[in-house]
Structures are given as C-alpha cells and as structure tokens.
Write a protein that holds these residues in place. Structure first.
Motif, PDB file in Angstrom:
ATOM      1  N   SER A   1       0.831  -1.191   0.000  1.00  0.00           N
ATOM      2  CA  SER A   1       0.000   0.000   0.000  1.00  0.00           C
ATOM      3  C   SER A   1       0.874   1.252   0.000  1.00  0.00           C
ATOM      4  O   SER A   1       1.464   1.607   1.021  1.00  0.00           O
ATOM      5  CB  SER A   1      -0.927   0.007   1.219  1.00  0.00           C
ATOM      6  N   LYS A   2       0.945   1.913  -1.150  1.00  0.00           N
ATOM      7  CA  LYS A   2       1.706   3.155  -1.238  1.00  0.00           C
ATOM      8  C   LYS A   2       1.014   4.270  -0.462  1.00  0.00           C
ATOM      9  O   LYS A   2       1.666   5.157   0.087  1.00  0.00           O
ATOM     10  CB  LYS A   2       1.877   3.550  -2.705  1.00  0.00           C
ATOM     11  N   GLU A   3      -0.321   4.227  -0.427  1.00  0.00           N
ATOM     12  CA  GLU A   3      -1.068   5.239   0.310  1.00  0.00           C
ATOM     13  C   GLU A   3      -0.761   5.163   1.803  1.00  0.00           C
ATOM     14  O   GLU A   3      -0.528   6.191   2.467  1.00  0.00           O
ATOM     15  CB  GLU A   3      -2.564   5.058   0.080  1.00  0.00           C
ATOM     16  N   ALA A   4      -0.739   3.933   2.358  1.00  0.00           N
ATOM     17  CA  ALA A   4      -0.435   3.757   3.780  1.00  0.00           C
ATOM     18  C   ALA A   4       0.986   4.201   4.087  1.00  0.00           C
ATOM     19  O   ALA A   4       1.247   4.820   5.127  1.00  0.00           O
ATOM     20  CB  ALA A   4      -0.636   2.301   4.182  1.00  0.00           C
ATOM     21  N   LYS A   5       1.920   3.900   3.170  1.00  0.00           N
ATOM     22  CA  LYS A   5       3.312   4.311   3.374  1.00  0.00           C
ATOM     23  C   LYS A   5       3.421   5.828   3.359  1.00  0.00           C
ATOM     24  O   LYS A   5       4.153   6.424   4.166  1.00  0.00           O
ATOM     25  CB  LYS A   5       4.203   3.698   2.297  1.00  0.00           C
ATOM     26  N   ALA A   6       2.674   6.484   2.470  1.00  0.00           N
ATOM     27  CA  ALA A   6       2.704   7.943   2.399  1.00  0.00           C
ATOM     28  C   ALA A   6       2.154   8.571   3.676  1.00  0.00           C
ATOM     29  O   ALA A   6       2.689   9.576   4.173  1.00  0.00           O
ATOM     30  CB  ALA A   6       1.912   8.418   1.186  1.00  0.00           C
ATOM     31  N   LEU A   7       1.103   7.986   4.229  1.00  0.00           N
ATOM     32  CA  LEU A   7       0.524   8.505   5.467  1.00  0.00           C
ATOM     33  C   LEU A   7       1.485   8.382   6.645  1.00  0.00           C
ATOM     34  O   LEU A   7       1.412   9.157   7.609  1.00  0.00           O
ATOM     35  CB  LEU A   7      -0.780   7.763   5.793  1.00  0.00           C
ATOM     36  N   LEU A   8       2.389   7.404   6.588  1.00  0.00           N
ATOM     37  CA  LEU A   8       3.314   7.156   7.703  1.00  0.00           C
ATOM     38  C   LEU A   8       4.503   8.112   7.742  1.00  0.00           C
ATOM     39  O   LEU A   8       5.225   8.158   8.745  1.00  0.00           O
ATOM     40  CB  LEU A   8       3.835   5.717   7.633  1.00  0.00           C
ATOM     41  N   GLN A   9       4.733   8.867   6.677  1.00  0.00           N
ATOM     42  CA  GLN A   9       5.901   9.747   6.646  1.00  0.00           C
ATOM     43  C   GLN A   9       5.815  10.784   7.768  1.00  0.00           C
ATOM     44  O   GLN A   9       4.779  11.405   7.990  1.00  0.00           O
ATOM     45  CB  GLN A   9       5.992  10.453   5.297  1.00  0.00           C
ATOM     46  N   GLY A  10       6.914  10.908   8.524  1.00  0.00           N
ATOM     47  CA  GLY A  10       6.952  11.880   9.609  1.00  0.00           C
ATOM     48  C   GLY A  10       7.414  11.261  10.915  1.00  0.00           C
ATOM     49  O   GLY A  10       7.883  10.117  10.963  1.00  0.00           O
ATOM     50  N   ILE A  11       7.306  12.008  11.986  1.00  0.00           N
ATOM     51  CA  ILE A  11       7.727  11.579  13.328  1.00  0.00           C
ATOM     52  C   ILE A  11       6.487  11.225  14.142  1.00  0.00           C
ATOM     53  O   ILE A  11       5.512  11.978  14.172  1.00  0.00           O
ATOM     54  CB  ILE A  11       8.526  12.688  14.034  1.00  0.00           C
TER      55      ILE A  11
END
Length: 264
Positions: free
Chosen positions: A31-41
């Motif tokens: 899931s690229k969408e889930a990976k994108a949502l995870l970006q950050g601290i």
C-alpha cells in the motif's frame, strides 16, 4: 533448419527477459497510500515520547544504538525488517497510527507537529556497542605435585553481531555489538602445553545456529582441575538477555583438548 533454430533462440531469450522483469516487479499488494501517510515523526499518544521517524521506506529510532529498518505496509499489516516482523494495523489516518505488537497490545501513536522532536534523531550512524573491555586472568593451578600456569585474555574484535530486541512499544529493533575473541594458554613450567584463540564459531557444534548468530562470546573462566585435565567454562550469551550457553573446555596434561555442553 538454421532459421528455425534462430527463431527458437529468439523466443527463449524473450521468455527469459520477461521472466526477469517479473521478478523485479514491486509487490502489488504493498500500500503506497499507507506508506505515504506514515511519513513523519510519531509519538506515543499518552506519554508524547518519540517512538520512531518514517522517511521514505525506512524507520529510524530515536536512541543511538537501534539500527534503521526497511518497512512495507501489506494487506493492513506493517512489515518491518529483513526478518519480516509483522504488526497488524488497527487504525490509520494522516495523524493517527494504531497497531498491535506481538503481545496483542494496541500501540497508539500520533504524528508530531513540533519541529524540536526531530532533534532527538542523531545525524551520525547508530553506535556499535562493546560488551567487554580487554580483560586478563592469570591463574596458578596445582594438581598432584605439579603446578600449571593458565592465562585467559578476552579481547573485543571488529566482528559485528546484530541482535534483536524490543523497544518500549513492543516493536522489534536491531542493535549492533562487537564480538569478542578469547585467548587461552596453559603452561607447565616453561613449556606451553596449549595455546589457542577462540571465536564463537568454535562452539557451533553445541549452540543452535539461530542463537549463535545473535550471541556474544562473553567470557571464559577457570573452573577446576582433575585427572582429566584443567577445566574452563566459556560463556556465550545474547546481549540484554538472560539466555546463555555454557561450554566446557578441558585441557589435558598432555595438551589435548575436548569440549562439552554444560548447560543452556
């Protein structure tokens, strides 16, 4: 005939090329969408302590020893590291991330909005830990009417051991340690009966491979002397754990050696 052979070879090359392209395809279930949502601290929801930072396809930890880990999100599961530790997702939005650790506890994280939280991540590479300083043991042993002199030296090496442990949230992390090498010598007067440097691979007959890969050759000590010879105990332990193997090294009075597993 040559024309047919040429055509067959072309078809074979085409099939091999297609097969090779298939093997390098990205995982369609990721899931690229889930990976994108995870970006950050990400912070613990209750304590507001920093748990980890996600950048690209890598998770970074705030302490100075835990190694960064590659991750993916597949079928509502967070998959971390080469050993594919899996954590089922419970809830995920742009600012909320809940997942289950191996104990079944739900870990509740919120995304940081504070710039200073990035300061807890060191710019340098994670530290490699040393489990022992250089230590030396010098022992005089009497058996019967004879005296023997034994030397044991434990020295750190540059051989790195990757050992898995769990952080406070129950996420598996990898720490790197330097292994040790142990030099064992036995003298009778001025005669060296025995001398050898031991690395942990010397004990692979007695210790399961999975344990040995993450273990440190911690120490060796004199135990006792009897008619069979002089007995030493070598210890192999996993870092930050109480799990150890104890292997006996026996040096006979003629300089021959044998090894036995004592306990684990």
């Amino acid at each position: 005939m040559r024309k047919l052979l040429y055509i067959a070879l072309c078809l074979l090359v085409t099939l091999v090329a297609c097969k090779q392209k298939e093997t390098v395809k990205p995982d369609a279930s990721e899931s690229k969408e889930a990976k994108a949502l995870l970006q950050g601290i990400w912070l613990d929801e209750e304590s507001e302590n920093v748990v980890f930072k996600v950048e690209g396809d890598t998770i970074f930890y705030p302490d100075s020893v835990s190694q960064p880990a590659f991750f993916r999100v597949i079928s509502d599961t967070l998959v971390i590291g080469e050993q594919a530790s899996k954590y089922p997702l419970v809830k995920q939005t742009a600012h909320v991330f809940w997942f289950q650790n191996p104990n079944g506890d739900t870990i509740r994280l919120v995304k940081s909005e504070e710039l200073e939280d990035s300061l807890v991540f060191s710019d340098s590479h994670p530290e490699v830990l040393t489990m022992a300083e250089v230590t030396k043991h010098d022992t005089v042993i009497s058996y019967g009417k004879e005296r023997y002199h034994c030397y044991i030296a434990v020295n750190p090496t540059q051989n790195k051991i990757v050992s898995s442990t769990y952080d406070d949230s129950g996420v598996e992390v990898n720490n790197v340690y330097y292994d040790n090498i142990i030099r064992l010598s036995v003298f009778h007067g001025n005669t060296c009966l025995f001398g050898k440097s031991y690395q942990k691979k010397e004990f692979m007959r007695f210790v399961p491979e999975g344990f040995l890969n993450q273990a440190i050759l911690s120490n060796a000590e004199f135990d006792h002397a009897d008619e069979d010879g002089i007995h030493f105990n070598a210890t192999l332990c996993t870092p930050n754990a109480a799990s150890c193997y104890l292997v006996e090294i026996v040096v006979s009075y003629k300089g021959r050696t044998s090894m036995n597993l004592l306990e684990n």
